[in-house]
Scaffold this active site. Sequence first.
Site, PDB file in Angstrom:
ATOM      1  CB  ALA A 129      -0.939  -0.014   1.200  1.00 28.31           C
TER       2      ALA A 129
ATOM      3  NE  ARG B 171      -4.470  -5.092   3.009  1.00 28.42           N
ATOM      4  CZ  ARG B 171      -5.155  -4.035   2.585  1.00 28.42           C
ATOM      5  NH1 ARG B 171      -6.243  -3.642   3.231  1.00 28.42           N
ATOM      6  NH2 ARG B 171      -4.771  -3.361   1.527  1.00 28.42           N
TER       7      ARG B 171
ATOM      8  N   GLY C 201      -7.610   2.745  -3.294  1.00 23.94           N
ATOM      9  CA  GLY C 201      -7.507   3.538  -2.061  1.00 23.94           C
ATOM     10  C   GLY C 201      -6.147   4.216  -1.958  1.00 23.94           C
ATOM     11  CG  ASP C 202      -2.732   1.925  -1.615  1.00 19.31           C
ATOM     12  OD1 ASP C 202      -3.128   2.164  -0.465  1.00 19.31           O
ATOM     13  OD2 ASP C 202      -2.403   0.782  -2.007  1.00 19.31           O
TER      14      ASP C 202
HETATM   15  O1  KDG Z   1      -3.873  -1.197  -1.127  1.00 25.18           O
HETATM   16  C1  KDG Z   1      -3.265  -2.095  -2.049  1.00 25.18           C
HETATM   17  C2  KDG Z   1      -2.538  -3.104  -1.258  1.00 25.18           C
HETATM   18  O2  KDG Z   1      -3.521  -3.887  -0.660  1.00 25.18           O
HETATM   19  C3  KDG Z   1      -1.662  -4.037  -2.017  1.00 25.18           C
HETATM   20  O3  KDG Z   1      -0.787  -3.391  -2.906  1.00 25.18           O
HETATM   21  C4  KDG Z   1      -0.911  -5.004  -1.154  1.00 25.18           C
HETATM   22  O4  KDG Z   1      -0.047  -3.949   0.780  1.00 25.18           O
HETATM   23  C5  KDG Z   1      -0.826  -4.726   0.321  1.00 25.18           C
HETATM   24  C6  KDG Z   1      -1.752  -5.389   1.215  1.00 25.18           C
HETATM   25  O5  KDG Z   1      -1.473  -5.549   2.370  1.00 25.18           O
HETATM   26  O6  KDG Z   1      -2.816  -5.778   0.791  1.00 25.18           O
END
Ligand code: KDG
Length: 321
Positions: A36, A169, A262-263
């Site tokens: 991200a 997450r 989102g990023d």
């Molecule tokens: O926001 C995009 C990210 O989800 C992806 O690039 C990977 O860092 C990541 C994750 O933890 O999901």
Amino acid sequence: MNECLTIGEPLVVFAAEEADVPLAAAKHFTKYLAGAELNVAVGLSRLGHSVEYITHLGEDPNGIFIRQQLTAAGIGSDNVTTTSRYPTGIEFKARVTHGDPNTYYLRAGSAAAHFDPDAIDRVDLAGVKLAHITGIFPAASASTLAATKRLMKRLITNHIMITFDPNLRPALWPDQQTMTSTINELAKSATIVLPGAAEGKILVGSDDPETIAHFYLDQSPQTQLVIVKVGKQGAYLLGRDVPGQLLPSFPAAHIVDTVGAGDGFALGVISALLEGRSPAEAASRGNAIGALAIQSAGDNTGYPTRSQLDKFMKTSLNETG
Ligand code: KDG
């Protein structure tokens, strides 16, 4: 030092080529760079901003790939350390024609999760105007949480603006209560909080953008602005000196992959603020880059160059009047 700074876990993502099949059935994959915070760094550099990335990489083929990509993208890597003891994180991503794809991670005990918090004291903050933090890196381990807290403390002491994207997450946290309380505690150090409305439901108990924005402004005097991503509706903005308003989304010609939107939004907000734009212009650019991000397969491959961004915003705004 670079004008922008971020810390995170980089990943190599293997994106399935076959659409609408479970990951177990996919046979062909394309390799991309992910993570991200790194996505944001890639996009900032593409728009001409100088950016420094802090992480810990495995000395393995994936770590070598990531380092090569950092160099190719022009991202500062003075604070990228390596280890031969732990692997670089990996992600597998399905391809879907509707909705969000399934993802599968091999990141537990990764090199990034073994980031040494003492390394934060060696980061040169001279000249840094803004630092971007997300809720992913602090979820990786006790040491990444300690490192994030230590960095945020140094940033505040040095009066550096902090953008914070909760980027939930749940699989990385021991339980939802720990996730919620830790993320909200970290958000207290942020100048600008960038939650999604669905994340608000978990973190604040409501997906109403105004309620979410008030929660983050009320919980800390440090927080000046909250921008809530409201999906297809766009983004809701509320700040201490900024009245509440909804900035509409931009149309996407087609949707290839929603990961990285989102990023892309954070990238739009951050780049616009670095260029002295108003919070409303920043949120609008966030919406624009979010729409561009979903038209490409890689997590950051859809982020625009300066001319692509200008053209897309001009064309879309003309079309919508
Ligand atoms: O926001 C995009 C990210 O989800 C992806 O690039 C990977 O860092 C990541 C994750 O933890 O999901």
